[in-house]
Structures are given as structure tokens and as C-alpha cells.
Design an enzyme around this catalytic site. Structure first.
Site, PDB file in Angstrom:
ATOM      1  N   LYS A 158       0.864  -1.187   0.000  1.00  0.00           N
ATOM      2  CA  LYS A 158       0.000   0.000   0.000  1.00  0.00           C
ATOM      3  C   LYS A 158       0.892   1.226   0.000  1.00  0.00           C
ATOM      4  CE  LYS A 158      -3.649   0.297   0.013  1.00  0.00           C
ATOM      5  NZ  LYS A 158      -4.657   0.549  -1.011  1.00  0.00           N
ATOM      6  N   HIS A 216      -9.492  -7.238  -4.439  1.00  0.00           N
ATOM      7  CA  HIS A 216      -8.800  -6.498  -3.380  1.00  0.00           C
ATOM      8  C   HIS A 216      -9.634  -6.625  -2.107  1.00  0.00           C
ATOM      9  CE1 HIS A 216     -10.872  -2.701  -2.180  1.00  0.00           C
ATOM     10  NE2 HIS A 216     -11.745  -3.328  -2.922  1.00  0.00           N
TER      11      HIS A 216
HETATM   12  O1  GKR Z   1      -7.051  -0.387   4.198  1.00  0.00           O
HETATM   13  O2  GKR Z   1      -5.930   1.421   3.865  1.00  0.00           O
HETATM   14  C1  GKR Z   1      -6.551   0.455   3.468  1.00  0.00           C
HETATM   15  C2  GKR Z   1      -6.696   0.214   2.013  1.00  0.00           C
HETATM   16  O3  GKR Z   1      -6.329   1.272   1.221  1.00  0.00           O
HETATM   17  C3  GKR Z   1      -8.107  -0.228   1.737  1.00  0.00           C
HETATM   18  O4  GKR Z   1      -8.995   0.819   1.849  1.00  0.00           O
HETATM   19  C4  GKR Z   1      -8.227  -1.012   0.494  1.00  0.00           C
HETATM   20  O5  GKR Z   1      -7.305  -2.011   0.488  1.00  0.00           O
HETATM   21  O6  GKR Z   1      -9.508  -0.154  -1.148  1.00  0.00           O
HETATM   22  C5  GKR Z   1      -8.222  -0.240  -0.754  1.00  0.00           C
HETATM   23  C6  GKR Z   1      -7.353  -0.735  -1.895  1.00  0.00           C
HETATM   24  O7  GKR Z   1      -7.060  -1.862  -2.218  1.00  0.00           O
HETATM   25  O8  GKR Z   1      -6.979   0.132  -2.577  1.00  0.00           O
HETATM   26 MG    MG Z   2      -6.414  -0.702  -4.309  1.00  0.00          MG
END
Ligand code: GKR
Ligand code: MG
Length: 429
Positions: A199, A326
């Protein structure tokens, strides 16, 4: 000889708060607790089923309205659930957007309804499967794989939340390439994951490029993905794509919007995945025509359930677009549902991601264990899980106590550490 279709006689919606580590993203940081909704259905034949979805206030309102409306309906009446939800919650499908910068793409009443319907659909399939003695995957046409691959979901993170009374874990901080590699190693050692998603959108793009390069060095040849949640401009996305061309399996939502994604694709040829710019069927025609995405990451919640995910798979297959999944913070009910639907989709071309390893709590009696980075697709009736009613009651009790966490708000959580933090405009870099 025909037999009567079981009818729903009870529907219970339970909001819960589950503990969550301080995971960082482009908007801020996860709160110590994340809301989820658990749906339980019971039929006149005594079968029970369970579903899980987002738990923020608006989802909960719609779920409570739908819970009243489904009583008396056949447990097989899945195609009518959306209409029932719209009328029960007094919503219209007008495409109105109320939070364009969300991590789940455009936020509209349609997506709220679909997310809620998904939990009722999953609970219905669970109950029906138990009634018939069949696993959910059999109700979806039968599994075509016995194991579903998942990727490790790496996050930049703090060692602990700023609040003194927040839940803690022993993962430690991961704020630089070494920390990210350490975290990936623990995921690989503990669960055998063989692909990694980081992320991003947290630090300057160059720092995140270095983290991916460090992962490529530590895990040669393993598939890597970077997902800044639309945090970069087209120019930055192009630069990152060029720098990481040899090591990334795909880039996930480098920038926002169909036109921006299409331009990145045109200029780099990089494979682009999304769970932000294509999140509804209505967004597909333009995005596919412009070649903005080559991998759609389904979220069975906001696509409307397991049947809708299969429909999405068919549309993607028709257009030569790949499908994967996801996740957001979730528990074992959603993980079971993801695994069943993933097992029946033929064009599931990439490992799904799951937040589940970050959760220390669950509402199922036997939480799933990833082995060699995968989950077995079980053949037990329904979803193959059992609700832990004591755990559910305890997490609900937390929800009752912590009114301040009823909506996920990563911006507010970040302000606890940095009072000057405001929601960053996207793209940020
Ligand atoms: O938990 O911070 C998070 C993520 O960004 C989550 O919101 C998701 O996994 O939708 C997100 C993603 O895969 O981009
Ligand atoms: Mg994503």
C-alpha cells in the site's frame, strides 16, 4: 416432487468494531477500530446463514431497513434484494456522488445498496447451502480450483496507535524499505505468501520506489504490486512505471480517473489494476473502451455479491480484461465468501489480496489459516464457517461503547498524531 422454498423468518443485523493496527495510506491511518456489519438470517426450516459487509453508519441504516424487508421472502429471492433495499431504505439509484476521494472509488447510493445486498446474498447462500448440504461454491456452479491464492498485503505502519488505550500488536513499525522487507519476510514465513502488494501513497514516490526495489531484491522473481490509491499525477505515475517496469506485476490505481489511467497506460504500456476507477458496471464501458484498466479488482461487497462478481468476471472475460480481488479490513465471513467466489471464476488471473492477517479478532469459531499463501476451498455446507456468538456479542458491545468509531475515518485518525493533517487532495504527488 417439488418442495417449498424456505422462507426467511428472522434477519438480524449486528454492528461491530474490530481492532485494526495503525496502517497508513494516502488519506491517513487506520483507526484503532473499524466498523463492520454482520447479517444473520434464519429460515422457516431452521437453516441459518451469515454475511458480512462494511459497517459505517449509512451501510448500517440500509442493512437495518433491508433486514425488516426480507422477513417472509424466499431465501432464494436474491435477484429482488436490490430493489427491496432501495425501497426499504428510501434511496434512489441516481448516481449521486457523496465522497469522490474515498479509497473505494466513487461513493454513491448504488454502491451502498450493493454492499449491503452482498451481505444478505451471502447469508442467503450460506443458509441455502446448509439446507441442501452443499457448499456455497456448488450453488455458484461448482469450484474449478481447490485452493485460492492470496498475496501478502504490506502496509507502511506505525508500531502503535497514538491513543494509550488502543489495541496493540507485535509487528513493530514499517516506515522504510528495511521495515517493509521485514514485514514481507514475516508474512512469507508465517503464511507462505508468494506475492506481495504494498500500500503506497504514503511517502514521496521515490521512497516507495526504493521499497519495491528492496522487495524485488529480497524476493527475486516474486510478483510485486504497488497501490498508492490514486495518489500520483499522471507524470509521477509514468515515472514510477518506468522506474519499476522490470519488477512490478501491475500498478494499482496509480492515478485517479479513467482518463488519467488511460494516459498512463498509453505512455508506459504498464499493466494497470483498479478498485477505484471501475467499481460499478456503469463505469465499465468507458474505462474498457479507453484501455484505462487491464485488471479489475472486484470487491464482492460493493459489486453486489457473489453472483454479481461472476457477472463482472464474464464482462471482463469478454473484453480481455483480467479479474482479481482487493480487500478492506474484514473478518472470516467475508474471507470465506471471497474464497468461494474466487474458486468458481475461471479468469481469476492474479492472487487476491486480504487484510485478514492484520486482524487479531474474528467472529468465526475457526479462523482461516493461509498455507503456502493460499486457502483451501472447503466442501462443508454453506460457507463452511460457524459464527462465534460470544465474540460477536463482545465486538458489538465495543461498538455500543465507542460511538466515536462508528464511521471509518482515516483522516481523523491521522489528526490524533498530527493535528494539522487535512484530507490530501488527490493526486498528492
Ligand atoms: O485499508 O488502507 C486500506 C486500504 O487502502 C483499503 O482501503 C483497500 O485495500 O480499497 C483499498 C485498496 O485496495 O486500494
Ligand atoms: Mg487498491
Amino acid at each position: 416432487m417439488s418442495r417449498p422454498v424456505p422462507k426467511i423468518v428472522k434477519a438480524r443485523v449486528t454492528p461491530i468494531l474490530i481492532s485494526d493496527p495503525p496502517l497508513l495510506n494516502v488519506l491517513g491511518v487506520h483507526q484503532p477500530y473499524t466498523p463492520r456489519t454482520i447479517v444473520e438470517l434464519e429460515t422457516d426450516t431452521g437453516a441459518t446463514g451469515v454475511g458480512e459487509t462494511y459497517g459505517d453508519t449509512e451501510y448500517l441504516r440500509v442493512a437495518r431497513a433491508l433486514a425488516e424487508a426480507v422477513v417472509g421472502k424466499p431465501v432464494t429471492a436474491l435477484n429482488g434484494l436490490s430493489e427491496l433495499a432501495y425501497s426499504a431504505a428510501q434511496l434512489t439509484d441516481d448516481g449521486e456522488e457523496f465522497d469522490p476521494a474515498g479509497l473505494r472509488g466513487r461513493r454513491t447510493p448504488e454502491k451502498t445498496v450493493r454492499s449491503v445486498v452482498s451481505a444478505f446474498e451471502v447469508a442467503s447462500l450460506d443458509a441455502l447451502g446448509k439446507e441442501l448440504g452443499l457448499p456455497v461454491h456448488a450453488l455458484l456452479g461448482g469450484k474449478i480450483r481447490d485452493r485460492v491464492d492470496y498475496s501478502a498485503y504490506l502496509f507502511y505502519r506505525w508500531a502503535e496507535h497514538p491513543e494509550a488505550d488502543a489495541p496493540r500488536d507485535d509487528w513493530g513499525a514499517a516506515l522504510d524499505p528495511d521495515g517493509v522487507v521485514r514485514q514481507a519476510q514475516r508474512f512469507a514465513d508465517t503464511y507462505g505468501f508468494r506475492s506481495f502488494k504494498l500500500k503506497g501513497g504514503v511517502f514521496e514516490p521515490d521512497a516507495e520506489i526504493e521499497a519495491i526495489k528492496a522487495l524485488a531484491k529480497a524476493f527475486p522473481g516474486m510478483p510485486l504490486r504497488l497501490d498508492p490509491n490514486g495518489g500520483w499525477s499522471v507524470e509521477t505515475s509514468v515515472r514510477v512505471a518506468e522506474e519499476l517496469a522490470d519488477v512490478l506485476e501491475y500498478m494499482e490505481d496509480p492515478t485517479t480517473g479513467i482518463d488519467g489511467m488511460a494516459e498512463v497506460r498509453r505512455r508506459t504500456g504498464a499493466l494497470l489494476a483498479t478498485n477505484m476507477c471501475v467499481t460499478t458496471f456503469g463505469e465499465i464501458p468507458e474505462a474498457f473502451a479507453k484501455d484505462a484498466v487491464q485488471v479489475v479488482l472486484s470487491d464482492h461487497h460493493y459489486w453486489g455479491g457473489l453472483t454479481a462478481t461472476r457477472e463482472l468476471a464474464a464482462v471482463c472475460r469478454t473484453h480481455g480484461v483480467a479479474l482479481s480481488m482487493h480487500s478492506n479490513t474484514h473478518l472470516g465471513v467475508s474471507l470465506a465468501a471471497m474464497t468461494h467466489v474466487a474458486s468458481v471464476v475461471d479468469n481469476l488471473d492474479f492472487a487476491c489480496d486480504s487484510h485478514r492477517p492484520w486482524q487479531t479478532e474474528d467472529v468465526v469459531t475457526r479462523p482461516h489459516t493461509f498455507v503456502d499463501g493460499a486457502l483451501e476451498v472447503g466442501d462443508e455446507p454453506g460457507l463452511g464457517i460457524e459464527l462465534d456468538t460470544d465474540a460477536l456479542a463482545a465486538l458489538h458491545e465495543r461498538w455500543v461503547r465507542r460511538e466515536d468509531m462508528h464511521d471509518r475515518d482515516d483522516v481523523a485518525a491521522m489528526r490524533k498524531a498530527d493535528p494539522s493533517w487535512t484530507q490530501p487532495p488527490l493526486p498528492r504527488w
